[in-house]
Write an enzyme that holds these catalytic residues in place. Structure first.
Site, PDB file in Angstrom:
ATOM      1  N   GLY A  72       0.910  -1.273   0.199  1.00  0.00           N
ATOM      2  CA  GLY A  72      -0.119   0.029   0.086  1.00  0.00           C
ATOM      3  C   GLY A  72       0.897   1.412   0.174  1.00  0.00           C
ATOM      4  N   TYR A  75       2.498   2.745   3.507  1.00  0.00           N
ATOM      5  CA  TYR A  75       1.942   1.526   4.455  1.00  0.00           C
ATOM      6  C   TYR A  75       2.989   0.647   4.368  1.00  0.00           C
ATOM      7  CZ  TYR A  75      -0.943  -2.145   6.231  1.00  0.00           C
ATOM      8  OH  TYR A  75      -1.409  -3.271   7.098  1.00  0.00           O
ATOM      9  N   HIS A  94      10.326  -4.847  -1.774  1.00  0.00           N
ATOM     10  CA  HIS A  94       9.988  -3.733  -2.394  1.00  0.00           C
ATOM     11  C   HIS A  94      10.418  -2.482  -1.567  1.00  0.00           C
ATOM     12  CE1 HIS A  94       7.972   0.120  -4.286  1.00  0.00           C
ATOM     13  NE2 HIS A  94       8.633  -0.505  -5.340  1.00  0.00           N
ATOM     14  N   ASP A  95       9.726  -2.645  -0.355  1.00  0.00           N
ATOM     15  CA  ASP A  95       9.974  -1.617   0.648  1.00  0.00           C
ATOM     16  C   ASP A  95      11.389  -1.377   1.088  1.00  0.00           C
ATOM     17  OD1 ASP A  95       7.290  -1.060   0.525  1.00  0.00           O
ATOM     18  OD2 ASP A  95       6.764  -1.644   2.551  1.00  0.00           O
TER      19      ASP A  95
END
Length: 162
Positions: A72, A75, A94-95
């Site tokens: 998100g 998020y 990815h984060d």
């Protein structure tokens, strides 16, 4: 004379909706609103703002989507948290990539890696394995995330951000 509302092909509706969402994302990116569009983990994650529970909210709305602990816009899961399922694992990686890239949410490497990961999960049938209490279709979430990430890749090209 009776006016009839013209029916739009459902596929066209989906395409138009995705284009609209991509336009909004590109608009925010163009005005430099990284607070609104932040696909990555901030450098210092406040544990009160990170997720420790698996969620599935706003499944088809790119800007409001909250899926698992890591998927998100703005998020992310708390450091050390395990992902809720395979799709969430892609978002977690990815984060981490974005955080390692100086929080460059337009990082082509990170965004293309996320698309690749989601594709591998889809091909392996991993979207069928999900977490307890999930109310979203993992496939739909994957498609929504992909459309946002594809828009970020286009934004990077358009803005030619180094």
């Amino acid at each position: 004379m009776v006016c009839k509302r013209r029916q739009i092909n459902p596929l066209k509706q989906i395409v138009l909706k995705l284009l609209w969402h991509q336009f909004i994302i590109l608009l925010f990116a163009a005005v430099g609103s990284s607070d609104i569009i932040d696909f990555g983990m901030p450098p210092a994650v406040d544990s009160s703002e990170c997720s420790r529970t698996c969620q599935s909210d706003f499944c088809s709305e790119p800007l409001l989507l909250k899926y698992g602990k890591f998927c998100g816009v703005s998020y992310t899961g708390c450091p050390g948290e395990a992902p809720c399922d395979d799709v969430d694992a892609c978002c977690m990686f990815h984060d981490s990539c974005v955080a390692a890239s100086n929080n460059d949410y337009l990082s082509t490497v990170c965004n293309e890696s996320l698309l690749s990961c989601l594709g591998m999960v889809k091909n392996a049938g991993g979207q069928k394995k999900t977490f307890e209490g999930n109310t979203c279709s993992a496939e739909e979430v994957s498609d929504v995330i992909s459309s946002v990430v594809e828009a970020a890749i286009v934004a990077k090209r358009v803005l030619n951000k180094p």
